[in-house]
Design a protein around this motif. Structure first.
Motif, PDB file in Angstrom:
ATOM      1  N   ASN A  19      68.130  45.538  26.078  1.00 62.06           N
ATOM      2  CA  ASN A  19      69.331  45.508  27.585  1.00 62.06           C
ATOM      3  C   ASN A  19      67.873  46.737  28.422  1.00 62.06           C
ATOM      4  N   SER A  44      75.857  39.685  30.433  1.00 65.07           N
ATOM      5  CA  SER A  44      75.889  40.814  29.675  1.00 65.07           C
ATOM      6  C   SER A  44      75.698  40.513  28.858  1.00 65.07           C
ATOM      7  N   ASP A  66      75.036  42.999  26.285  1.00 64.84           N
ATOM      8  CA  ASP A  66      75.556  44.017  25.673  1.00 64.84           C
ATOM      9  C   ASP A  66      77.099  43.462  25.668  1.00 64.84           C
ATOM     10  N   PHE A  98      76.375  47.623  30.459  1.00 63.59           N
ATOM     11  CA  PHE A  98      75.116  46.832  31.041  1.00 63.59           C
ATOM     12  C   PHE A  98      75.489  46.661  32.546  1.00 63.59           C
TER      13      PHE A  98
END
Length: 224
Positions: free
Chosen positions: A83, A110, A112, A118
């Protein structure tokens, strides 16, 4: 008003690069993307993706980053999450793209589950003078993100084709497949070639899939 979208291709692969794309166009142009067939690249057949890629290059501007498997392995061994790697790349791609076309808002897909987290990761790497809208499934909801998804997928496929040629020239046998962990051809290729030095730069060795292959093959070697 100009807008941008960011998405990736190859995040879940064990072989080959993670490709991230930032694409920008006028909001009026974005209205034409959905009727053209632009959507999440996973839902677009390969032949159609190639055609859309050609069209999209004429409709907007984009920046791309192909993050190699070798670099991903290095980052993971340094305890840097994927990430974080993706967020840094997205941040720098948006910065470069904004120099080409001064968009006012960027929509980001994203990885996440907490999209706002993010966005924070992206902003950590640059002082952006535009709004960032981070969403899960943004490639489904925003055509401009779908465009970035298609470009990233098309470029990853070009990169993978080049890798296949390089490995074939080095004498590796078999079908590498898509490079994804769920692809039986990819796993078979890893099992048969994992110890070949020519393959080493193209595998994400910190992936559980690659580690499992190594462990199994080394254990089998005890009985040979």
């Amino acid at each position: 008003m100009d807008i941008a979208g960011v998405d990736e291709a190859g995040r879940g692969c064990v072989i080959g690069p993670l490709v991230i794309c930032a694409f920008a166009c006028n909001a009026e142009v974005e209205k034409t993307l959905r009727p053209m067939g632009v959507r999440d690249s996973k839902e677009v057949p390969q032949e159609e993706r190639v055609k859309l890629y050609t069209q999209l290059k004429k409709l907007g501007k984009f920046t791309v980053d192909a993050i190699t498997a070798e670099l991903i392995t290095q980052k993971m061994r340094a305890k840097i999450s994927l990430n974080d790697v993706e967020a840094k790349s997205a941040s720098l791609l948006l910065k470069r793209l904004h120099e080409k076309i001064a968009f006012e808002r960027a929509y980001v897909d994203s990885p996440d589950p907490r999209p706002e987290k993010f966005e924070q990761r992206i902003r950590k790497h640059a002082n952006h003078a535009f709004a960032i809208v981070s969403r899960n499934k943004a490639d489904r909801d925003f055509p401009v993100v779908g465009a970035a998804s298609i470009i990233a997928k098309a470029i990853r496929e070009e990169e993978l084709a080049a890798i296949k040629k390089q490995l074939a020239a080095a004498g590796l046998q078999g079908d590498l497949g898509t490079g994804y962990s769920h692809d039986a051809r990819t796993i078979k290729f890893l099992n048969e070639n994992w110890s070949n030095p020519a393959l080493k730069p193209f595998v994400r060795w910190e992936w559980a899939t690659a580690k499992n292959v190594q462990t199994r093959q080394m254990d089998l070697g005890k009985f040979l």
